[in-house]
Enzyme design. Structure first.
Site, mmCIF file in Angstrom:
data_model
loop_
_atom_site.group_PDB
_atom_site.id
_atom_site.type_symbol
_atom_site.label_atom_id
_atom_site.label_comp_id
_atom_site.label_asym_id
_atom_site.label_seq_id
_atom_site.Cartn_x
_atom_site.Cartn_y
_atom_site.Cartn_z
ATOM 1 N N ARG A 55 10.825 38.745 13.357
ATOM 2 C CA ARG A 55 10.317 40.242 13.570
ATOM 3 C C ARG A 55 11.449 41.046 13.443
ATOM 4 O O ARG A 55 11.311 42.217 12.939
ATOM 5 C CB ARG A 55 9.558 40.512 15.049
ATOM 6 C CG ARG A 55 8.197 39.695 14.894
ATOM 7 C CD ARG A 55 7.353 39.934 16.172
ATOM 8 N NE ARG A 55 6.014 39.650 15.730
ATOM 9 C CZ ARG A 55 5.179 39.385 16.539
ATOM 10 N NH1 ARG A 55 5.592 39.151 17.885
ATOM 11 N NH2 ARG A 55 3.838 39.019 16.574
ATOM 12 N N LYS B 3 -12.637 31.907 19.714
ATOM 13 C CA LYS B 3 -13.719 32.615 20.143
ATOM 14 C C LYS B 3 -14.526 33.458 19.159
ATOM 15 O O LYS B 3 -14.123 34.318 18.434
ATOM 16 C CB LYS B 3 -13.361 33.344 21.184
ATOM 17 C CG LYS B 3 -12.885 32.507 22.613
ATOM 18 C CD LYS B 3 -12.410 33.508 23.585
ATOM 19 C CE LYS B 3 -12.239 32.900 24.919
ATOM 20 N NZ LYS B 3 -11.502 34.028 25.878
ATOM 21 N N GLY C 225 -1.017 35.800 13.428
ATOM 22 C CA GLY C 225 -1.587 35.012 14.788
ATOM 23 C C GLY C 225 -1.301 33.679 14.371
ATOM 24 O O GLY C 225 -0.235 33.325 13.748
ATOM 25 N N GLY D 1 -3.987 40.583 15.818
ATOM 26 C CA GLY D 1 -4.986 41.460 16.306
ATOM 27 C C GLY D 1 -4.992 42.731 15.767
ATOM 28 O O GLY D 1 -6.104 43.288 15.118
HETATM 29 P P1 AMP Z 1 -7.472 32.307 17.808
HETATM 30 O O1 AMP Z 1 -6.156 32.798 18.851
HETATM 31 O O2 AMP Z 1 -8.902 32.506 18.126
HETATM 32 O O3 AMP Z 1 -7.298 32.182 16.360
HETATM 33 O O4 AMP Z 1 -7.486 30.379 18.170
HETATM 34 C C1 AMP Z 1 -6.497 29.841 17.808
HETATM 35 C C2 AMP Z 1 -6.517 28.362 18.660
HETATM 36 O O5 AMP Z 1 -7.895 28.095 18.245
HETATM 37 C C3 AMP Z 1 -5.616 27.538 18.166
HETATM 38 O O6 AMP Z 1 -4.849 27.275 19.524
HETATM 39 C C4 AMP Z 1 -6.463 26.114 17.819
HETATM 40 O O7 AMP Z 1 -5.838 25.011 18.493
HETATM 41 C C5 AMP Z 1 -7.662 26.565 18.299
HETATM 42 N N1 AMP Z 1 -8.912 25.853 17.834
HETATM 43 C C6 AMP Z 1 -9.162 25.782 16.552
HETATM 44 N N2 AMP Z 1 -10.199 25.099 16.499
HETATM 45 C C7 AMP Z 1 -10.383 24.378 17.535
HETATM 46 C C8 AMP Z 1 -11.363 23.480 18.188
HETATM 47 N N3 AMP Z 1 -11.964 22.748 17.433
HETATM 48 N N4 AMP Z 1 -11.702 23.114 19.592
HETATM 49 C C9 AMP Z 1 -10.520 23.729 20.618
HETATM 50 N N5 AMP Z 1 -9.521 24.643 19.797
HETATM 51 C C10 AMP Z 1 -9.510 25.000 18.710
#
Ligand code: AMP
Length: 403
Positions: free
Chosen positions: A35, A211, A361, A384
């Site tokens: 960064r 999520k 991210g 984000g």
């Molecule tokens: P996000 O910040 O929403 O992009 O989520 C990223 C996180 O989702 C990472 O730390 C991944 O380990 C987690 N992730 C992806 N697939 C899975 C899964 N099947 N079960 C649990 N965590 C997951």
């Protein structure tokens, strides 16, 4: 919208630059200076033009509602001093550092600046009013500047004092405000994923991560813009459950089932979901992993997309002229569940003449870790911010205020 190179008569002028120096620190040492490196072109441009460069940035989180000793510990942990040192090494020149964010120390350091000098202020989040876009704080910071440059793309989706309040005041005072090179590059690349040209179709979005609720708005927005959305990662299991499949102990957001169902139906074939999974009998410390089809047995949870899904997603990706990707396909932090995310990297890397954007991210961390960063046309520095830019049809508060 002015860019930093279009600012007029800035020699000897105080230019306040909002940078994103939110670097990962471990015991005061910078673990990744990406960064800081990304901000150099803008800073160098201003130095070359003889401006007095005042930089400010947030670093980490400081919760001002906590007890005083907790706040003090957070301030100590998130001190920007090591970044000033690293910036000096990269610029090969002395970088002054103000250990405070406003007041007499800051004013006298600003007054002592010669043309082409660089000063970094302490972490903007030392101030309680930063995240609240406090009017007095914005006024104090604005008083330090003859012109303002926004170059913190990763913070452009937040209307804070440093990203919104300050340029708002300066604009009203008739002072010049501009975006920096980093923000310009981000906006130019991401706008291509927002205002889609026919030549960029098929446009395929790949969404993963944890999520559904975090990504609802972006799914809705992408459904209007994209030709296909491939959904993997943990969020796919909420869709699978809504469609009546067994998901074992996979992560699920039960309050989003209805939304997922409706969204899938309205997408009319645009949403492509996994057809198999790699599962384990626990998230950490699991003792058994296996490959399963659409239904996941009791006691197991989905950890990654399976081999058939890797093929299915790769075959869709191969048709694309433009790709936007946000979110890993599985728990890529564990070696056993990296294949899905790597397969997306490989599919994108195998294409010629495709415009591919990785939306920052965790997916940006993953492509870097797996050695595919150079294979993407653009890797966003703001997870984000890039999602919000797509969601809001190209609008971000920290960029809009500059217009
Ligand atoms: P996000 O910040 O929403 O992009 O989520 C990223 C996180 O989702 C990472 O730390 C991944 O380990 C987690 N992730 C992806 N697939 C899975 C899964 N099947 N079960 C649990 N965590 C997951």
């Amino acid at each position: 919208m002015l860019a930093v190179n279009e600012l007029k008569d800035i020699q000897g002028k105080r230019v306040l630059v909002r940078v994103d120096f939110n670097v990962p620190l471990k015991e005061g040492a910078i673990r990744d200076d990406n960064r800081v490196v990304a901000a150099l072109p803008t800073i160098q441009e201003l130095i070359n033009k003889g401006a007095k460069v005042i930089l400010f940035s947030h670093l980490g989180k400081i919760k001002h509602k906590e007890a005083p000793e907790v706040i003090e510990a957070a301030k100590k942990k998130n001190n920007l001093a090591p970044v000033a040192k690293r910036l000096g090494e990269l610029l090969k020149k002395d970088v002054k550092f103000a250990n405070t964010t406003r007041g007499s120390e800051v004013t006298s350091l600003v007054n002592s600046l010669n043309n082409g000098d660089v000063l970094l202020l302490q972490n903007t989040r030392y101030e309680k009013g930063e995240e609240k876009n406090d009017a007095d704080l914005s006024k104090d910071w604005a008083a330090l500047a003859d012109a303002y440059v926004m170059d913190a793309f990763g913070s452009a989706h937040r209307a804070h004092a440093s990203t919104y309040g300050v340029p708002e005041i300066l604009k009203k005072e008739g002072k010049q405000v501009a975006i920096g090179y980093l923000v310009k590059k981000e906006v130019d690349n991401l706008m291509r994923c927002v205002e889609v040209k026919d030549a960029d179709r098929p446009y395929i979005a790949i969404l993963g991560g944890l999520k559904v609720s975090d990504k609802i708005k972006v799914i809705e927005s992408l459904l209007k813009k994209c030709d296909k959305i491939l959904i993997g990662g943990a969020m796919a299991y909420t869709f699978q459950k809504a469609l009546g499949h067994k998901i074992g102990t996979s992560p699920v957001e039960n309050d989003q089932l209805e939304y997922a169902m409706r969204c899938f139906k309205e997408a009319n074939g645009k949403i492509v979901l996994p057809v198999d999974s790699m599962v384990a009998n626990g998230f950490e410390g699991w003792t058994e992993k296996k490959e399963v089809g659409l239904d996941i047995p009791d006691g197991f949870q989905g950890m990654d997309i399976g081999p058939k899904t890797r093929e299915l997603f790769a075959s869709e990706i191969k048709k694309a002229k433009m790709i936007f990707w946000n979110g890993p396909m599985g728990v890529f932090e564990q070696k056993d569940f990296q294949e899905g995310t790597i397969s997306i990297c490989k599919a994108v890397a195998s294409l010629n003449n495709v415009f591919s954007v990785c939306g920052g991210g965790d997916s940006a961390a993953a492509i870097k870790e797996f050695g595919y960063k150079d294979k993407f046309s653009h890797v966003s520095t703001g997870g984000g911010a890039s999602l919000e830019m797509i969601e809001n049809d190209g609008h971000l508060p920290g960029v809009d205020i500059i217009k």
